[in-house]
Design a protein around this motif. Structure first.
Motif, PDB file in Angstrom:
ATOM      1  N   GLY A   8       0.839  -1.200   0.000  1.00  0.00           N
ATOM      2  CA  GLY A   8       0.000   0.000   0.000  1.00  0.00           C
ATOM      3  C   GLY A   8       0.869   1.244   0.000  1.00  0.00           C
ATOM      4  O   GLY A   8       1.876   1.315   0.721  1.00  0.00           O
ATOM      5  N   GLY A  66      -1.345  -1.035  -4.145  1.00  0.00           N
ATOM      6  CA  GLY A  66      -2.504  -0.147  -4.078  1.00  0.00           C
ATOM      7  C   GLY A  66      -2.059   1.242  -3.672  1.00  0.00           C
ATOM      8  O   GLY A  66      -1.224   1.391  -2.778  1.00  0.00           O
ATOM      9  N   ALA A 114     -10.659   4.782  -0.888  1.00  0.00           N
ATOM     10  CA  ALA A 114      -9.687   3.892  -0.267  1.00  0.00           C
ATOM     11  C   ALA A 114     -10.008   3.680   1.211  1.00  0.00           C
ATOM     12  O   ALA A 114      -9.963   2.559   1.726  1.00  0.00           O
ATOM     13  CB  ALA A 114      -8.275   4.454  -0.440  1.00  0.00           C
ATOM     14  N   VAL A 296      -7.010  -0.797  -1.348  1.00  0.00           N
ATOM     15  CA  VAL A 296      -7.021  -0.575  -2.801  1.00  0.00           C
ATOM     16  C   VAL A 296      -6.359  -1.754  -3.518  1.00  0.00           C
ATOM     17  O   VAL A 296      -6.850  -2.240  -4.537  1.00  0.00           O
ATOM     18  CB  VAL A 296      -6.300   0.747  -3.157  1.00  0.00           C
ATOM     19  CG1 VAL A 296      -6.193   0.917  -4.668  1.00  0.00           C
ATOM     20  CG2 VAL A 296      -7.037   1.930  -2.542  1.00  0.00           C
ATOM     21  N   ALA A 297      -5.236  -2.214  -2.969  1.00  0.00           N
ATOM     22  CA  ALA A 297      -4.545  -3.353  -3.573  1.00  0.00           C
ATOM     23  C   ALA A 297      -5.401  -4.617  -3.502  1.00  0.00           C
ATOM     24  O   ALA A 297      -5.504  -5.367  -4.479  1.00  0.00           O
ATOM     25  CB  ALA A 297      -3.209  -3.580  -2.869  1.00  0.00           C
ATOM     26  N   GLY A 300      -8.276  -4.280  -5.970  1.00  0.00           N
ATOM     27  CA  GLY A 300      -7.788  -4.375  -7.346  1.00  0.00           C
ATOM     28  C   GLY A 300      -7.383  -5.788  -7.713  1.00  0.00           C
ATOM     29  O   GLY A 300      -7.653  -6.262  -8.820  1.00  0.00           O
TER      30      GLY A 300
END
Length: 532
Positions: A8, A66, A114, A296-297, A300
């Motif tokens: 991150g 992310g 996020a 976010v990672a 995704g």
């Protein structure tokens, strides 16, 4: 090290934070440094930090990067578009740059989205299907989780709630007088105070003065709290969320806003939507920025992973179908929903990657371990006929006998109860160390990508804890089922399903319907084609 790690990157106006964490939201390593004037220098420093992480672990263990950053930005293209707090960052393709440097997929989201992901996955929104995160910091923005997914809108601009005009005239925010951000943000508090009293104070100073009883500050806070309630009431009636989670200023000074905010919500919102929703401060505290980037990672990676999106949606549909039915029978398990979901995803991915499940526990939990293996290795509710290819291979190998076998054998999920090999366990217990009898089997049987599933009502069973330590050393995913108290397994495991209850029998009574539901979901999705 866990099989799957993520990185991150939290990009702020004054500092950058780079974090290595697990898909289950555990921070493993963190580095931070000041934000330099040149974006090129910042990205190079981010790359160097990521590279230092990769030098300490197997690169294959890290699955995605992310990035959380203030907007405006284009999350689909991975481009940062001139944020006010990052002068000179004009059309910066941060994701493509880092992807080329690291070889890892990279994902970008605005900080509100996020933070919404982080609080939904690991914080105050855990277990919900519909929640709203409000930044209430320098500005006011929202991240929206709707029907169990981040909602971004047609061009990724959903959630710009600070632009809503909630009064005909009023303090300026987001380029509009009377906007919600003009009332409910650090900049809005400061501007409003200056407009009314002709004196310049920061939002933090105004909150401090209000806490100390300053009448001017209290007057501004009163107006802000009412505006906060009015805006939230609009969102409740439009989106009908289960929770609204508010960060920054509200989290620090909740007592200043809570009473008036709730009073206005009761007056303005429909009674049903108001009753459906809790308004809470963030739960992740000072770790929110780092966890937001990890979120976010994680999001995704799930979206871009090898499983087609239609299959991901189908699995999610099966999960919700069975969990809704489970929780209708056992409402107390609502708090476990998110962790059960994580367990199902982990078990599914391990199976599809060729992994197996090792299960252990003591006493009644040992019986549960054998029980779970029985449900996984053969048909539970549905039949699991072999594939055409498997039947043909049996026929080629065994002729008519093989053909008959192919009609009767079933597909299964490879699972082993570590409680079952009596000769091994009693010998190891007598000759070596009883607390290591499960760990010994993990060392012999476990491989990277397999799952260790430990059951312990206390969460502190020494032989189960040792097995988890051995599993983590071998790169396995670790899953625990325990009681409500925080425990060693809670701290050690990637996923921990904690049920309410302190007495052993009550905890085990709740474990059974949970693992039955997990087995049903896996069977439905893997062998019965889900809800197609």
């Amino acid at each position: 090290m866990n099989k799957k790690c993520i990185i991150g990157v939290d990009i702020g106006g004054t500092k950058i934070s780079v974090t290595l964490g697990s898909l289950q939201g555990k921070i493993l390593v963190k580095e931070k440094f000041p934000t330099e004037n040149s974006w090129e220098k910042v990205i190079e420093k981010i790359y160097q930090t990521i590279n230092s992480f990769l030098c300490d672990i197997h690169k294959d263990d890290v699955k995605a990067i992310g990035i959380s950053c203030g907007g405006p930005l284009d999350s689909r293209k991975g481009v940062i578009l001139s944020p006010p707090n990052l002068p000179g960052w004009d059309e910066v393709p941060v994701c493509s740059i880092l992807e080329k440097k690291t070889g890892l997929p990279c994902f970008l989201e605005n900080d509100a989205n996020a933070c919404a992901l982080a609080e939904w996955l690991w914080g105050a929104g855990k277990g919900t299907q519909n929640m709203i995160f409000l930044t209430f910091g320098t500005g006011l923005g929202a991240g929206l989780i709707l029907n169990g997914m981040l909602y971004e809108g047609t061009s990724g601009m959903a959630g710009e709630v600070g632009h809503l005009r909630i009064a005909e005239d009023g303090p300026l925010g987001y380029g509009k007088k009377g906007s919600w951000e003009g009332y409910c943000s650090g900049g809005g508090l400061s501007g409003h105070f200056s407009q009314v009293y002709g004196d310049v104070k920061t939002g933090k100073e105004i909150c401090r003065l209000a806490t100390e009883g300053d009448e001017k500050a209290m007057d501004i806070i009163d107006i802000t709290a009412r505006a906060l309630g009015r805006g939230i009431a609009l969102l409740l009636d439009i989106l009908n969320p289960q929770r609204v989670i508010i960060g920054s200023i509200f989290t620090r000074d909740e007592a200043l806003f809570r009473e008036k905010m709730e009073q206005i919500i009761r007056l303005e919102a429909l009674s049903i939507t108001a009753k459906d929703c809790q308004v809470l401060p963030v739960a992740l505290g000072e770790s929110l920025g780092d966890m937001a980037a990890l979120g976010v990672a994680a999001k995704g990676l799930q979206k871009k992973g090898k499983r087609p999106e239609s299959q991901s949606l189908n699995l999610n549909k099966v999960i919700q179908l069975y969990l809704n039915e489970l929780i209708s029978r056992y409402p107390v398990l609502e708090d476990c929903r998110q962790d059960i979901e994580k367990a199902v995803w982990a078990l599914t991915e391990s199976f599809e990657d060729g992994g197996k499940i090792l299960i252990c526990g003591n006493g009644g939990s040992a019986a549960d371990s054998d029980h779970i293996v029985g449900e996984l290795m053969k048909g539970f509710v549905h039949s699991r006929p072999l594939s055409r290819e498997q039947k043909e291979e049996l026929t080629r190998t065994g002729g008519e006998k093989g053909r008959q076998m192919g009609e009767r054998l079933q597909q299964g999920i490879p699972a082993i109860s570590l409680c079952s090999p009596t000769a091994l366990n009693t010998a190891f217990q007598n000759d070596v160390d009883p607390s290591l009898l499960y760990a010994q089997q993990v060392m012999a049987l476990g491989n990277k990508g397999d799952i260790l599933w430990g059951l312990s009502t206390s969460g502190n069973s020494s032989n189960v804890v040792a097995a988890v330590i051995a599993a983590r050393a071998k790169g396995m995913i670790t899953l625990a089922m325990t009681g409500e108290k925080k425990s060693q397994l809670h701290d050690l495991c990637d996923i921990c399903i904690r049920v309410q209850g302190k007495e052993t029998y009550k905890i085990q009574e709740l474990h059974l319907p949970i693992y039955h539901s997990i087995c049903l979901i896996l069977e439905e999705y893997l062998f019965n084609k889900g809800t197609e």
